[in-house]
Enzyme design. Structure first.
Site, mmCIF file in Angstrom:
data_model
loop_
_atom_site.group_PDB
_atom_site.id
_atom_site.type_symbol
_atom_site.label_atom_id
_atom_site.label_comp_id
_atom_site.label_asym_id
_atom_site.label_seq_id
_atom_site.Cartn_x
_atom_site.Cartn_y
_atom_site.Cartn_z
ATOM 1 N N ARG A 23 28.205 -2.164 -35.849
ATOM 2 C CA ARG A 23 28.084 -1.716 -34.445
ATOM 3 C C ARG A 23 28.417 -2.863 -33.492
ATOM 4 O O ARG A 23 27.538 -3.413 -32.830
ATOM 5 C CB ARG A 23 26.690 -1.169 -34.177
ATOM 6 C CG ARG A 23 26.384 0.063 -35.010
ATOM 7 C CD ARG A 23 25.031 0.633 -34.719
ATOM 8 N NE ARG A 23 24.955 1.292 -33.431
ATOM 9 C CZ ARG A 23 23.841 1.832 -32.958
ATOM 10 N NH1 ARG A 23 22.720 1.753 -33.652
ATOM 11 N NH2 ARG A 23 23.820 2.440 -31.789
ATOM 12 N N ASP A 63 24.308 11.950 -34.554
ATOM 13 C CA ASP A 63 22.846 11.847 -34.677
ATOM 14 C C ASP A 63 22.223 13.077 -35.329
ATOM 15 O O ASP A 63 21.004 13.139 -35.488
ATOM 16 C CB ASP A 63 22.212 11.605 -33.299
ATOM 17 C CG ASP A 63 22.591 10.250 -32.735
ATOM 18 O OD1 ASP A 63 22.380 10.023 -31.533
ATOM 19 O OD2 ASP A 63 23.119 9.426 -33.497
ATOM 20 N N LYS A 94 15.452 10.612 -25.415
ATOM 21 C CA LYS A 94 15.381 9.149 -25.593
ATOM 22 C C LYS A 94 16.665 8.495 -25.098
ATOM 23 O O LYS A 94 16.639 7.510 -24.347
ATOM 24 C CB LYS A 94 15.177 8.800 -27.069
ATOM 25 C CG LYS A 94 15.460 7.334 -27.408
ATOM 26 C CD LYS A 94 15.267 7.042 -28.867
ATOM 27 C CE LYS A 94 16.420 7.377 -29.747
ATOM 28 N NZ LYS A 94 17.501 6.404 -29.792
ATOM 29 N N ASN A 95 17.810 9.059 -25.478
ATOM 30 C CA ASN A 95 19.087 8.399 -25.180
ATOM 31 C C ASN A 95 19.547 8.567 -23.741
ATOM 32 O O ASN A 95 20.553 7.996 -23.342
ATOM 33 C CB ASN A 95 20.153 8.864 -26.176
ATOM 34 C CG ASN A 95 19.854 8.334 -27.567
ATOM 35 O OD1 ASN A 95 18.992 7.465 -27.734
ATOM 36 N ND2 ASN A 95 20.538 8.848 -28.563
ATOM 37 N N ARG A 141 10.584 6.061 -33.730
ATOM 38 C CA ARG A 141 11.476 5.518 -32.706
ATOM 39 C C ARG A 141 12.083 6.624 -31.851
ATOM 40 O O ARG A 141 12.429 6.414 -30.693
ATOM 41 C CB ARG A 141 12.604 4.723 -33.358
ATOM 42 C CG ARG A 141 12.115 3.515 -34.158
ATOM 43 C CD ARG A 141 13.283 2.675 -34.549
ATOM 44 N NE ARG A 141 14.113 2.465 -33.369
ATOM 45 C CZ ARG A 141 15.354 2.015 -33.447
ATOM 46 N NH1 ARG A 141 15.885 1.790 -34.644
ATOM 47 N NH2 ARG A 141 16.071 1.847 -32.368
ATOM 48 N N CYS A 187 22.936 -3.403 -38.552
ATOM 49 C CA CYS A 187 22.252 -2.128 -38.299
ATOM 50 C C CYS A 187 22.363 -1.250 -39.546
ATOM 51 O O CYS A 187 23.399 -1.249 -40.212
ATOM 52 C CB CYS A 187 22.887 -1.421 -37.112
ATOM 53 S SG CYS A 187 22.159 0.193 -36.795
#
Ligand code: EPZ
Length: 421
Positions: free
Chosen positions: A122, A308, A22-23, A400, A117
């Site tokens: 952030r 993460d 995803k990133n 997500r 967030c």
């Protein structure tokens, strides 16, 4: 609203395929704004965040289409609109990565400032300062950042912040500098594999980037970029989450499309805990000792231990034979999973940016609340081994970043199902 129901206990067994990252996919999709011909991306997972960015890009005049093989085709058709509206940006912070491409290619970008967030403060100051260093004028009007520049000019800049490098900040400045006049050097650049993948994609499109994967990236500006065909790298966070799923259930799992060289800090910690992780041909084989050892973990920018994965390894350490500590150095408030895991019988105590994890014999199933993407993954992992039934609410958070996680876990023998209220 969907929720997951998990009956803990089964030892996971079998083989799964790791998805594309995803990133890596998100900034590469945004980079299509820079390209004058079609881009074709292979391995882009079907995630809520990918669909969300596709919607934003289509509002910005990029035709985004997924073909029957699942490949993503991106082609700029209209360059009139450079406004990334609040209604879209507030739902996904990574929308910010259209800033650099819009400014460089369309000479202006209007980006809603992302709001609060769940994982903590952030700010985007480094992104904005990076664009100002390249010569952009910036105003804040009605919650929107207005950036303008007739032509960006290459320069040398330091892009480090209070918590080290910034991943999407590095991506944004790198993309903008590709079409700037002259050379840019970014010092304290992020070294994440996702940044390397973005730079390799851009170089295939005709950019001239060097040093990606090191703290000093240099970019020689060019006048135009074409599209290209590219396969995004495997998702090291998804892969690591499944490795922990195997370990927490004392199972034996094989992963395909998994690049261990992107996960060395993770593998190091997991081996210390007692997880066996071996490469066998093009597969990674995972098994674990029944007794898990306590360790200390500190999150850091790549190549350090990824933030993460902090929540997921905390869930595993709940069952270690002794006390561990987990220190969060990137998002010091990223601990919404702590109270939920304690509801399942864990013994976690937060002291500033550190959680002391007192190992327990077992976890107990309970209804729990997902709060953000990785925290929800930790709750699912805990549910896989907890005695009795766990109900994870608000699973839209997990959608997500994990494509149909319950289907993959069920393939490995987990007793898990997705239900709707
Ligand atoms: C990326 O976010 C990832 N998101 C995050 O993954 C990940 O947690 C993070 O990098 C760190 O690895 C994507 O790639 C889409 P940062 P990013 O800028 O780029 C501070 C997930 O779960 N900072 O590297 O937004 C910031 O507050 C997500 O998949 C500034 O101070 O993170 C943080 O403390 C969650 N000013 C630190 O730097 C800035 O302008 C690192 O943030 C920018 C960042």
């Amino acid at each position: 609203m969907d929720y997951l129901l998990i009956n803990g206990g089964p030892r996971l067994r079998g083989t799964i395929e790791v998805n594309g990252a995803k990133n890596a996919a998100l900034p590469i999709m945004a980079a299509s704004i820079l390209c004058e011909s079609e881009t074709v991306l292979h391995g882009v997972p079907d995630l809520a965040d990918v669909r969300h960015l596709s919607l934003l890009l289509s509002k910005l005049g990029v035709n985004v289409r997924r073909d029957d093989r699942g490949d993503l085709h991106l082609q700029v058709e209209d360059e009139m609109n450079s406004h990334a509206e609040y209604e879209l940006v507030r739902k996904m912070r990574a929308s910010i990565c259209v800033m650099g491409p819009l400014l460089a290619k369309r000479k202006s970008a209007r980006i809603a400032m992302p709001g609060g967030c769940a994982i903590g403060d952030r700010p985007i100051n480094l992104h904005v300062e990076g664009m100002q260093s390249l010569g952009a004028e910036v105003d804040l009007v009605g919650g929107d950042m207005h950036l303008r520049a007739k032509r960006l000019t290459g320069t040398e800049m330091f892009l480090g912040g209070p918590f080290g490098s910034t991943v999407l900040g590095t991506a944004n400045v790198t993309m903008a500098a590709c079409l700037a006049e002259g050379s840019t050097a970014i010092e304290s650049a992020a070294c994440e594999p996702e940044i390397v993948d973005l730079a390799e994609f851009l170089n295939k499109c005709g950019a001239r980037i060097q040093g990606h994967g090191t703290p000093r990236i240099t970019i020689d500006g060019v006048s135009r970029l074409s599209g290209c065909e590219h396969t995004v790298i495997p998702d090291r966070i998804e892969a690591s989450t499944f490795i922990i799923a195997a370990a927490i259930t004392n199972g034996e799992v094989r992963l395909r499309n998994c690049r261990l060289e992107h996960m060395l800090a993770v593998v190091d910690r997991l081996r210390q805990i007692g997880v066996n992780i071996e490469k066998e041909n093009d597969e990674v084989v995972v098994s674990s000792a029944r007794r898990l050892d306590p360790v200390d973990v500190t999150t850091q920018p790549f190549p350090g231990f990824p933030t993460d994965l902090q929540a997921q390894i905390t869930a595993l350490l709940c069952l270690a034979d002794g006390n561990s500590t987990v220190t969060e150095k990137i998002f010091p408030d990223r601990f919404l999973h702590v109270a939920e895991l304690n509801r399942m019988g864990a013994r976690l105590r937060k002291e500033g940016p550190t959680v002391i994890v007192e190992g327990v014999k077992r976890l107990i199933g309970a209804p729990v609340m997902a709060s953000d993407l990785r925290a929800s993954a930790a709750l699912v992992l805990a549910g896989l081994i907890a005695k009795g039934q766990t109900r994870v609410n608000r699973v839209y958070h997990i959608d997500r970043g994990y494509e149909a996680i319950e289907r993959k876990l069920a393939l490995l023998g987990a007793d898990i199902q997705r239900l709707s209220e």
